[in-house]
Design an enzyme around this catalytic site. Sequence first.
Site, PDB file in Angstrom:
ATOM      1  N   ARG A 160       0.830  -1.216   0.000  1.00 56.68           N
ATOM      2  CA  ARG A 160       0.000   0.000   0.000  1.00 56.68           C
ATOM      3  C   ARG A 160       0.865   1.269   0.000  1.00 56.68           C
ATOM      4  O   ARG A 160       0.584   2.232  -0.728  1.00 56.68           O
ATOM      5  CB  ARG A 160      -0.895  -0.019   1.248  1.00 56.68           C
ATOM      6  CG  ARG A 160      -1.684   1.253   1.480  1.00 56.68           C
ATOM      7  CD  ARG A 160      -2.381   1.223   2.816  1.00 56.68           C
ATOM      8  NE  ARG A 160      -3.510   0.319   2.829  1.00 56.68           N
ATOM      9  CZ  ARG A 160      -4.721   0.614   2.378  1.00 56.68           C
ATOM     10  NH1 ARG A 160      -4.955   1.811   1.857  1.00 56.68           N
ATOM     11  NH2 ARG A 160      -5.707  -0.244   2.440  1.00 56.68           N
ATOM     12  N   ILE A 195       0.184  -2.082 -30.053  1.00 57.76           N
ATOM     13  CA  ILE A 195      -0.324  -2.268 -31.429  1.00 57.76           C
ATOM     14  C   ILE A 195      -1.743  -2.851 -31.361  1.00 57.76           C
ATOM     15  O   ILE A 195      -1.944  -3.869 -30.707  1.00 57.76           O
ATOM     16  CB  ILE A 195       0.562  -3.248 -32.230  1.00 57.76           C
ATOM     17  CG1 ILE A 195       2.029  -2.817 -32.204  1.00 57.76           C
ATOM     18  CG2 ILE A 195       0.059  -3.393 -33.655  1.00 57.76           C
ATOM     19  CD1 ILE A 195       2.974  -3.813 -32.875  1.00 57.76           C
ATOM     20  N   LYS A 229       1.418 -15.208 -26.885  1.00 58.35           N
ATOM     21  CA  LYS A 229       0.803 -14.210 -27.778  1.00 58.35           C
ATOM     22  C   LYS A 229       0.415 -14.849 -29.113  1.00 58.35           C
ATOM     23  O   LYS A 229      -0.624 -14.523 -29.685  1.00 58.35           O
ATOM     24  CB  LYS A 229       1.790 -13.060 -28.000  1.00 58.35           C
ATOM     25  CG  LYS A 229       2.051 -12.266 -26.724  1.00 58.35           C
ATOM     26  CD  LYS A 229       3.250 -11.370 -26.881  1.00 58.35           C
ATOM     27  CE  LYS A 229       3.501 -10.522 -25.658  1.00 58.35           C
ATOM     28  NZ  LYS A 229       4.808  -9.863 -25.665  1.00 58.35           N
TER      29      LYS A 229
HETATM   30  N1  HSE Z   1       7.699  -8.928 -21.661  1.00 56.64           N
HETATM   31  C1  HSE Z   1       6.876  -8.577 -22.764  1.00 56.64           C
HETATM   32  C2  HSE Z   1       7.752  -8.156 -23.923  1.00 56.64           C
HETATM   33  C3  HSE Z   1       5.956  -7.467 -22.379  1.00 56.64           C
HETATM   34  O1  HSE Z   1       8.924  -7.851 -23.706  1.00 56.64           O
HETATM   35  O2  HSE Z   1       7.269  -8.132 -25.057  1.00 56.64           O
HETATM   36  C4  HSE Z   1       4.967  -7.108 -23.441  1.00 56.64           C
HETATM   37  O3  HSE Z   1       4.051  -8.129 -23.652  1.00 56.64           O
END
Ligand code: HSE
Length: 445
Positions: free
Chosen positions: A47, A135, A204
């Site tokens: 906190r 993006i 991703k």
């Molecule tokens: N650690 C990730 C990168 C953060 O460097 O792309 C963004 O997703």
Amino acid sequence: MKPVSIGLLGLGTVGQGVARILTRNAAEIERRTGCGIRVTLAAVRDRNKAEALNLGIGITTDAQALVSDPSIDIVCEAIGGEDPTLALLHSAIANGKHVVTANKALIAIHGNELFRAAHTHGVTVAFESAVAGGIPIIKALREGLAANRIQWLAGIINGTGNFILSEMAEKGRRFDDVLAEAQALGYAEADPTFDVEGIDAAHKLAIMASVAFGMPLRFDAVYTEGISKVTREDVEFADELGYRIKHLGVARRRKDGVELRVHPTLIPERRLLANVNGVMNAVVVYGDAVGPTLYYGAGAGSEPTGSAMVADIIDIVRALDADPSHRVPILGFQDDALKEHVMLKTADYQAAYYLRLHALDQPGVLATVTDIFGKLGISIEAILQKEPEMAIAGELTEDSIEVPIVPIILLTRRVREGLIEQAIERIQALSTITQPVTRIRVESL
Ligand code: HSE
Ligand code: NDP
């Protein structure tokens, strides 16, 4: 309309970006949405640290209370990891709250169950910020390219990894040094091996493939290789041949199934992707109607990632009163129209290959190697034989002496990966080959 209330889980690099953007651009955002959006409460562990930021928002250390708070409309998650975030997001959904998250690991691994829960409770889960930082690639795949049958996509989707490769190639900096800088700048994951070993990029890629091809998330099917074995030697040889080495995520839909792979890749230097450096990310998407399209921008960092999260919040606010069936589906395809695809085995992947061999400087060595390729029906695109260097062949023993060794670089045409594996096995069995063969895939995009 009364202001929409945001509960923020986490106030680190990304959470602070969200809070700052919503405050600084409040008037502009209200012009877009027709109502105010305020972060009313943020949950953290420490906190004092959070209060010292002076962001003018309420702070709690009870994240569970935040996701149950009836005054909060949208829960924005920027904590990371699976525990306690998965349980917190399930609670938020069960309490009828829309969820925005930057957590690619959570979406890639638990997205299917979270989306089912969201469907049951009539809320949405948005994750633009989870892929390629600032993006708007999810929006592009899900909405801008909705007319297309998407055939493939390929991208530099880890900012930390690209920052490391670029600094090594351009400035000759050491791997560990650059990684430490990426951590200090807030780009790296809590566990930076996720960045370096390609796990973050695989998260991703799994997300983008689902949105591109209309299939449930299949993180388990992503083949993953990191950048830690890329050497300066390979960067220099690739350069001589007119290529750059980039860490790429590739999703390709073929007639017989889908390839999902993350690995270092040689890309022709004239391609735009080959010139994406530092923390920048870029994704090329090929749709049957539009052809190739390219998306470029900051792949990590506080406000670039905050920008994507706030865009998701704005989308949700604009449709707050809409019937759930009128919202854009979470993965861009109707839930009951998602299709399982055959996931191809690595032996069936197709690419061109860069191979680096080290051979004794003897007559006939190159002919033996090219004969192996000929017998397997693999076409060679280019061969580069370097000057011999004096080195120890094989294991170092008391009797070892230095002998002339020639580095040989071969570029193949596109071929099934299973055939390249056979070629490497046969080459490595030759008594004239002194080191394991290095193999890097090549994509002309
Ligand atoms: N650690 C990730 C990168 C953060 O460097 O792309 C963004 O997703
Ligand atoms: P940080 O480590 O900077 O921030 C994490 C925040 O979460 C801190 O405020 C921390 O509080 C809080 N937190 C941790 N555990 C708890 C808990 N149990 N209860 C409440 N609060 C908690 O991480 P980032 O902002 O970098 O990353 C957050 C998410 O965003 C991750 O999923 C990451 O993958 C993703 N992401 C990050 C990007 C980036 O550029 N950094 C880009 C895109 C996505 P405290 O400090 O008090 O411990």
